[in-house]
Design a protein around this motif. Sequence first.
Motif, PDB file in Angstrom:
ATOM      1  N   LEU A   1       0.851  -1.188   0.000  1.00  0.00           N
ATOM      2  CA  LEU A   1       0.000   0.000   0.000  1.00  0.00           C
ATOM      3  C   LEU A   1       0.888   1.239   0.000  1.00  0.00           C
ATOM      4  CD1 LEU A   1      -2.444  -1.177   2.822  1.00  0.00           C
ATOM      5  CD2 LEU A   1      -2.669  -1.554   0.359  1.00  0.00           C
ATOM      6  N   LEU A   2       0.560   2.217  -0.864  1.00  0.00           N
ATOM      7  CA  LEU A   2       1.327   3.459  -0.926  1.00  0.00           C
ATOM      8  C   LEU A   2       0.375   4.641  -0.811  1.00  0.00           C
ATOM      9  CD1 LEU A   2       4.210   4.335  -3.392  1.00  0.00           C
ATOM     10  CD2 LEU A   2       2.436   5.997  -2.877  1.00  0.00           C
ATOM     11  N   GLY A   3       0.629   5.507   0.152  1.00  0.00           N
ATOM     12  CA  GLY A   3      -0.211   6.683   0.334  1.00  0.00           C
ATOM     13  C   GLY A   3       0.632   7.943   0.385  1.00  0.00           C
ATOM     14  N   HIS A   4       0.275   8.919  -0.448  1.00  0.00           N
ATOM     15  CA  HIS A   4       0.974  10.200  -0.443  1.00  0.00           C
ATOM     16  C   HIS A   4       0.104  11.262   0.224  1.00  0.00           C
ATOM     17  CE1 HIS A   4       3.178  13.749  -1.615  1.00  0.00           C
ATOM     18  NE2 HIS A   4       2.084  14.244  -2.175  1.00  0.00           N
ATOM     19  N   SER A   5       0.695  12.023   1.148  1.00  0.00           N
ATOM     20  CA  SER A   5       0.038  13.169   1.763  1.00  0.00           C
ATOM     21  C   SER A   5      -1.313  12.778   2.372  1.00  0.00           C
ATOM     22  CB  SER A   5      -0.102  14.295   0.733  1.00  0.00           C
ATOM     23  OG  SER A   5      -0.411  15.521   1.364  1.00  0.00           O
ATOM     24  N   MET A   6      -2.425  13.370   1.908  1.00  0.00           N
ATOM     25  CA  MET A   6      -3.741  12.990   2.431  1.00  0.00           C
ATOM     26  C   MET A   6      -4.001  11.512   2.200  1.00  0.00           C
ATOM     27  SD  MET A   6      -7.538  14.587   1.655  1.00  0.00           S
ATOM     28  CE  MET A   6      -7.825  13.793   0.073  1.00  0.00           C
ATOM     29  N   GLY A   7      -3.498  10.971   1.093  1.00  0.00           N
ATOM     30  CA  GLY A   7      -3.636   9.536   0.840  1.00  0.00           C
ATOM     31  C   GLY A   7      -2.967   8.695   1.914  1.00  0.00           C
ATOM     32  N   GLY A   8      -1.885   9.233   2.501  1.00  0.00           N
ATOM     33  CA  GLY A   8      -1.218   8.541   3.600  1.00  0.00           C
ATOM     34  C   GLY A   8      -2.073   8.518   4.853  1.00  0.00           C
ATOM     35  N   LEU A   9      -2.784   9.626   5.117  1.00  0.00           N
ATOM     36  CA  LEU A   9      -3.687   9.673   6.271  1.00  0.00           C
ATOM     37  C   LEU A   9      -4.883   8.748   6.048  1.00  0.00           C
ATOM     38  CD1 LEU A   9      -4.417  10.944   9.028  1.00  0.00           C
ATOM     39  CD2 LEU A   9      -5.564  12.783   7.780  1.00  0.00           C
ATOM     40  N   VAL A  10      -5.440   8.771   4.841  1.00  0.00           N
ATOM     41  CA  VAL A  10      -6.563   7.883   4.500  1.00  0.00           C
ATOM     42  C   VAL A  10      -6.136   6.422   4.676  1.00  0.00           C
ATOM     43  CG1 VAL A  10      -8.033   7.072   2.613  1.00  0.00           C
ATOM     44  CG2 VAL A  10      -7.659   9.525   2.918  1.00  0.00           C
ATOM     45  N   GLN A  11      -5.000   6.077   4.107  1.00  0.00           N
ATOM     46  CA  GLN A  11      -4.485   4.702   4.179  1.00  0.00           C
ATOM     47  C   GLN A  11      -4.250   4.279   5.621  1.00  0.00           C
ATOM     48  OE1 GLN A  11      -1.326   3.531   1.326  1.00  0.00           O
ATOM     49  NE2 GLN A  11      -0.052   3.138   3.114  1.00  0.00           N
ATOM     50  N   THR A  12      -3.670   5.166   6.426  1.00  0.00           N
ATOM     51  CA  THR A  12      -3.374   4.844   7.823  1.00  0.00           C
ATOM     52  C   THR A  12      -4.655   4.653   8.629  1.00  0.00           C
ATOM     53  OG1 THR A  12      -1.326   6.117   7.685  1.00  0.00           O
ATOM     54  CG2 THR A  12      -2.156   5.641   9.875  1.00  0.00           C
TER      55      THR A  12
ATOM     56  N   PRO B   1      -3.271 -11.858   4.063  1.00  0.00           N
ATOM     57  CA  PRO B   1      -1.814 -11.979   4.134  1.00  0.00           C
ATOM     58  C   PRO B   1      -1.095 -11.513   2.873  1.00  0.00           C
ATOM     59  CG  PRO B   1      -2.856 -14.142   3.905  1.00  0.00           C
ATOM     60  CD  PRO B   1      -3.952 -13.153   4.151  1.00  0.00           C
ATOM     61  N   GLN B   2      -1.842 -11.226   1.806  1.00  0.00           N
ATOM     62  CA  GLN B   2      -1.220 -10.661   0.600  1.00  0.00           C
ATOM     63  C   GLN B   2      -0.589  -9.301   0.889  1.00  0.00           C
ATOM     64  OE1 GLN B   2      -4.908 -11.580  -2.128  1.00  0.00           O
ATOM     65  NE2 GLN B   2      -3.301 -10.744  -3.409  1.00  0.00           N
ATOM     66  N   VAL B   3      -1.173  -8.545   1.835  1.00  0.00           N
ATOM     67  CA  VAL B   3      -0.673  -7.201   2.147  1.00  0.00           C
ATOM     68  C   VAL B   3       0.592  -7.346   2.995  1.00  0.00           C
ATOM     69  CG1 VAL B   3      -1.195  -4.962   3.171  1.00  0.00           C
ATOM     70  CG2 VAL B   3      -3.009  -6.261   2.046  1.00  0.00           C
ATOM     71  N   VAL B   4       1.743  -7.005   2.378  1.00  0.00           N
ATOM     72  CA  VAL B   4       3.026  -7.278   3.036  1.00  0.00           C
ATOM     73  C   VAL B   4       3.763  -6.028   3.500  1.00  0.00           C
ATOM     74  CG1 VAL B   4       3.369  -9.488   1.861  1.00  0.00           C
ATOM     75  CG2 VAL B   4       4.206  -7.371   0.776  1.00  0.00           C
ATOM     76  N   GLY B   5       3.330  -4.835   3.074  1.00  0.00           N
ATOM     77  CA  GLY B   5       4.046  -3.630   3.482  1.00  0.00           C
ATOM     78  C   GLY B   5       3.319  -2.365   3.058  1.00  0.00           C
ATOM     79  N   GLN B   6       3.796  -1.238   3.571  1.00  0.00           N
ATOM     80  CA  GLN B   6       3.213   0.048   3.180  1.00  0.00           C
ATOM     81  C   GLN B   6       4.300   1.103   3.030  1.00  0.00           C
ATOM     82  OE1 GLN B   6       0.913   2.570   5.665  1.00  0.00           O
ATOM     83  NE2 GLN B   6       1.978   2.040   7.560  1.00  0.00           N
ATOM     84  N   ILE B   7       4.025   2.066   2.152  1.00  0.00           N
ATOM     85  CA  ILE B   7       4.909   3.204   1.925  1.00  0.00           C
ATOM     86  C   ILE B   7       4.116   4.475   2.205  1.00  0.00           C
ATOM     87  CG2 ILE B   7       6.271   4.467   0.200  1.00  0.00           C
ATOM     88  CD1 ILE B   7       6.498   1.677  -1.280  1.00  0.00           C
ATOM     89  N   LEU B   8       4.695   5.364   2.978  1.00  0.00           N
ATOM     90  CA  LEU B   8       4.087   6.665   3.262  1.00  0.00           C
ATOM     91  C   LEU B   8       4.990   7.746   2.692  1.00  0.00           C
ATOM     92  CD1 LEU B   8       3.040   6.014   6.979  1.00  0.00           C
ATOM     93  CD2 LEU B   8       1.496   6.192   5.016  1.00  0.00           C
ATOM     94  N   SER B   9       4.444   8.559   1.795  1.00  0.00           N
ATOM     95  CA  SER B   9       5.184   9.638   1.167  1.00  0.00           C
ATOM     96  C   SER B   9       4.626  10.974   1.657  1.00  0.00           C
ATOM     97  CB  SER B   9       5.043   9.530  -0.358  1.00  0.00           C
ATOM     98  OG  SER B   9       5.315  10.752  -0.998  1.00  0.00           O
ATOM     99  N   SER B  10       5.444  11.741   2.366  1.00  0.00           N
ATOM    100  CA  SER B  10       5.024  13.054   2.907  1.00  0.00           C
ATOM    101  C   SER B  10       3.626  12.981   3.521  1.00  0.00           C
ATOM    102  CB  SER B  10       5.029  14.111   1.793  1.00  0.00           C
ATOM    103  OG  SER B  10       6.242  14.137   1.105  1.00  0.00           O
TER     104      SER B  10
END
Length: 296
Positions: A115-126, A139-148
């Motif tokens: 999962l990758l979320g940028h800015s507001m997308g990072g808050l939504v994802q979190t 278990p397919q979900v193995v990691g996340q990336i938060l950009s700014s």
Amino acid sequence: PLIMSKYIRSETFFKGYDQSKLFLQTWSHSDAVGTILFSHGQAEHSDCYHRLINGLDKIKDTPKWNFVGWDMRGHGQSEGLRGYAKDFDEYVLDYDCFYRESLKIDFVQNKKIVLLGHSMGGLVQTCALSSKKYSTINPQVVGQILSSPLFGVAVTVPQWKDMGANFINQLLPKLTMGNELSNEMLTRDLDVIREYEKDTYRHNKISAGVYLGFKREFQNILSHAQAITLPTLLIMSDSDPVNSSPDALKFFDSIASTNKSLKIFDGAKHELFNDTCREEAFKTVSEFLQQFGGQS
């Protein structure tokens, strides 16, 4: 935007939590080891990530990934008044629909998901992750990336706007106001700024309901941090002109993930994937993804 020829791009629409028509697009690669589901920031849209897709593709000897992105309500090609949602929660409810819609896609099934979320997308994802715990469910979900990520604001909001948000939300809920951002806060690349100026899908609007939702979630997010156990990469500027860098670091320190990586870009603007430091940002993302390379 030109994407490397080995990617097959497609687009469709799906239904948000209240049946709103939301836009989704995919880039699939025959050799992909998994899929990155990405969520854009406030006032932008999913087409703004072609540099990230191209940039990762050009890094030699790294596994290929599919990409699935969406436009939040009131953004890009999705339905809705520009920048408007009744409440920030609508984005989180729509994210759950986006996630479930993505799982139906053939190339997503039986392979790893990041999962990758940028800015507001990072808050939504979190917010979605901490409430739904997708990694526990799937278990397919193995990691996340938060950009700014948006865990606090750095931009100055006029006092009248901040104080009047509740009043505006009650009296004129569909009124959208300027979000106080300029293109120069987003990137140092003059060519990218010119591209933004011509991009009719970009806007500078935000509703009082979304703004008030931000403020509420900023208060809640640290207490939710312990629910995050996924391997996490945080990339950010040392002094993001849009979102609060100290608040992002505070959140990062609080998450329960035992596998977490941090990369800080000195002097960078808000959109690292479209800034002059983007090649280094792509490399950082690629290195994080390499731990998930190979077969599921």
